[in-house]
Structure formats: C-alpha cells, structure tokens
Design a protein around this motif. Structure first.
Motif, PDB file in Angstrom:
ATOM      1  N   ARG A   1      37.048  25.404   9.294  1.00 32.75           N
ATOM      2  CA  ARG A   1      36.276  24.679  10.313  1.00 32.75           C
ATOM      3  C   ARG A   1      37.232  24.172  11.393  1.00 32.75           C
ATOM      4  O   ARG A   1      36.955  24.270  12.580  1.00 32.75           O
ATOM      5  CB  ARG A   1      35.548  23.508   9.649  1.00 32.75           C
ATOM      6  N   ARG A   2      38.359  23.678  10.959  1.00 28.56           N
ATOM      7  CA  ARG A   2      39.350  23.135  11.892  1.00 28.56           C
ATOM      8  C   ARG A   2      39.866  24.212  12.858  1.00 28.56           C
ATOM      9  O   ARG A   2      40.072  23.948  14.036  1.00 28.56           O
ATOM     10  CB  ARG A   2      40.500  22.531  11.091  1.00 28.56           C
ATOM     11  N   ALA A   3      40.082  25.427  12.344  1.00 26.12           N
ATOM     12  CA  ALA A   3      40.562  26.517  13.202  1.00 26.12           C
ATOM     13  C   ALA A   3      39.528  26.838  14.280  1.00 26.12           C
ATOM     14  O   ALA A   3      39.870  26.961  15.459  1.00 26.12           O
ATOM     15  CB  ALA A   3      40.863  27.756  12.372  1.00 26.12           C
ATOM     16  N   ILE A   4      38.269  26.948  13.884  1.00 22.76           N
ATOM     17  CA  ILE A   4      37.214  27.263  14.854  1.00 22.76           C
ATOM     18  C   ILE A   4      37.085  26.132  15.877  1.00 22.76           C
ATOM     19  O   ILE A   4      36.947  26.381  17.075  1.00 22.76           O
ATOM     20  CB  ILE A   4      35.870  27.540  14.150  1.00 22.76           C
ATOM     21  N   GLN A   5      37.164  24.903  15.411  1.00 24.75           N
ATOM     22  CA  GLN A   5      37.107  23.773  16.334  1.00 24.75           C
ATOM     23  C   GLN A   5      38.306  23.791  17.280  1.00 24.75           C
ATOM     24  O   GLN A   5      38.183  23.429  18.453  1.00 24.75           O
ATOM     25  CB  GLN A   5      37.037  22.462  15.552  1.00 24.75           C
ATOM     26  N   GLY A   6      39.448  24.229  16.786  1.00 22.45           N
ATOM     27  CA  GLY A   6      40.626  24.378  17.634  1.00 22.45           C
ATOM     28  C   GLY A   6      40.418  25.428  18.703  1.00 22.45           C
ATOM     29  O   GLY A   6      40.809  25.241  19.865  1.00 22.45           O
ATOM     30  N   TYR A   7      39.781  26.548  18.324  1.00 21.39           N
ATOM     31  CA  TYR A   7      39.474  27.597  19.305  1.00 21.39           C
ATOM     32  C   TYR A   7      38.549  27.041  20.392  1.00 21.39           C
ATOM     33  O   TYR A   7      38.697  27.351  21.568  1.00 21.39           O
ATOM     34  CB  TYR A   7      38.793  28.795  18.652  1.00 21.39           C
ATOM     35  N   GLU A   8      37.600  26.215  19.951  1.00 21.60           N
ATOM     36  CA  GLU A   8      36.675  25.599  20.913  1.00 21.60           C
ATOM     37  C   GLU A   8      37.433  24.682  21.866  1.00 21.60           C
ATOM     38  O   GLU A   8      37.210  24.721  23.077  1.00 21.60           O
ATOM     39  CB  GLU A   8      35.597  24.799  20.182  1.00 21.60           C
ATOM     40  N   ALA A   9      38.323  23.863  21.323  1.00 17.10           N
ATOM     41  CA  ALA A   9      39.077  22.912  22.140  1.00 17.10           C
ATOM     42  C   ALA A   9      39.931  23.632  23.190  1.00 17.10           C
ATOM     43  O   ALA A   9      40.137  23.122  24.285  1.00 17.10           O
ATOM     44  CB  ALA A   9      39.960  22.039  21.245  1.00 17.10           C
ATOM     45  N   LEU A  10      40.401  24.830  22.848  1.00 15.51           N
ATOM     46  CA  LEU A  10      41.214  25.613  23.777  1.00 15.51           C
ATOM     47  C   LEU A  10      40.378  26.450  24.737  1.00 15.51           C
ATOM     48  O   LEU A  10      40.916  27.140  25.593  1.00 15.51           O
ATOM     49  CB  LEU A  10      42.149  26.533  22.987  1.00 15.51           C
TER      50      LEU A  10
END
Length: 115
Positions: A23-32
């Motif tokens: 979940r954190r990785a996908i949220q990181g992709y979103e943040a970028l």
C-alpha cells in the motif's frame, strides 16, 4: 445504441494482493504523480482502472530492473525510443553485474573446495 464497455476498476487492496505491491509503495507512486486513483467506491475506497493498474505494473518492472524512482518518473511517459535505449543500457549493466557475480561465485567455490 452501443454501450461503452466499462473497464474493471480495482481497489488498492486488490492490486496489492494480486501484484504483491505494498500500500505504501502505491501511495508513494501517487505522491510522485506517477499514478492516480480513477474513482471511489461507496465506502470511499480508492479505485484504479486497468490503465492505472498497467502503469503500476510497468513501474514495478522498472524498479525490479534496477531503475530508481526518479529515473522511472522520466521514463514512464517517454517515447518508445527513449525507453528502449534506457532498457538496453540497463541490460548491459545487469549483464556486467552477472559476469562479476559469476567470477565471485567461482572464486568462492574454489576457496571452499580448498578448505
């Protein structure tokens, strides 16, 4: 009247479970700004359409190949020739690493056999 075929949207949980992405990785992709949810359920769970799911898979491919997120951000929407050149360069780099590791493993084996 023709109906537009709707793309199946998936929740973050479904993507996470299907592709082994946190979940954190996908949220990181979103943040970028690499991916964005395409909708929400009645329960306010984020949804991602097939295009976004494919984009997540592509990001994971580049990460697994050894690209840094900054590089991926530049590559993800780049023209095909730019992607091809980057992949060719990365392939050469990985082949050199394989050769180095193979020599290292051979040396280890020799040392182990001599002990």
């Amino acid at each position: 009247m023709l109906r537009r075929k709707m793309m199946k949207e998936r929740t973050l949980r479904e993507i996470k479970e299907e592709y082994g992405i946190s979940r954190r990785a996908i949220q990181g992709y979103e943040a970028l700004g690499l991916v964005a949810p395409t909708g929400k359920t009645k329960m306010s769970y984020l949804l991602y359409d097939e295009k976004m799911v494919e984009r997540i898979r592509e990001i994971r491919f580049y990460q697994n190949a050894g690209f840094q997120v900054k590089q991926i951000k530049e590559l993800i929407d780049a023209p095909a020739d730019v992607k091809k050149n980057a992949l060719c360069d990365k392939r050469k780099e990985l082949m050199r690493k394989i050769e180095e590791l193979t020599r290292l493993l051979e040396r280890m084996k020799k040392i182990i056999e001599e002990q």
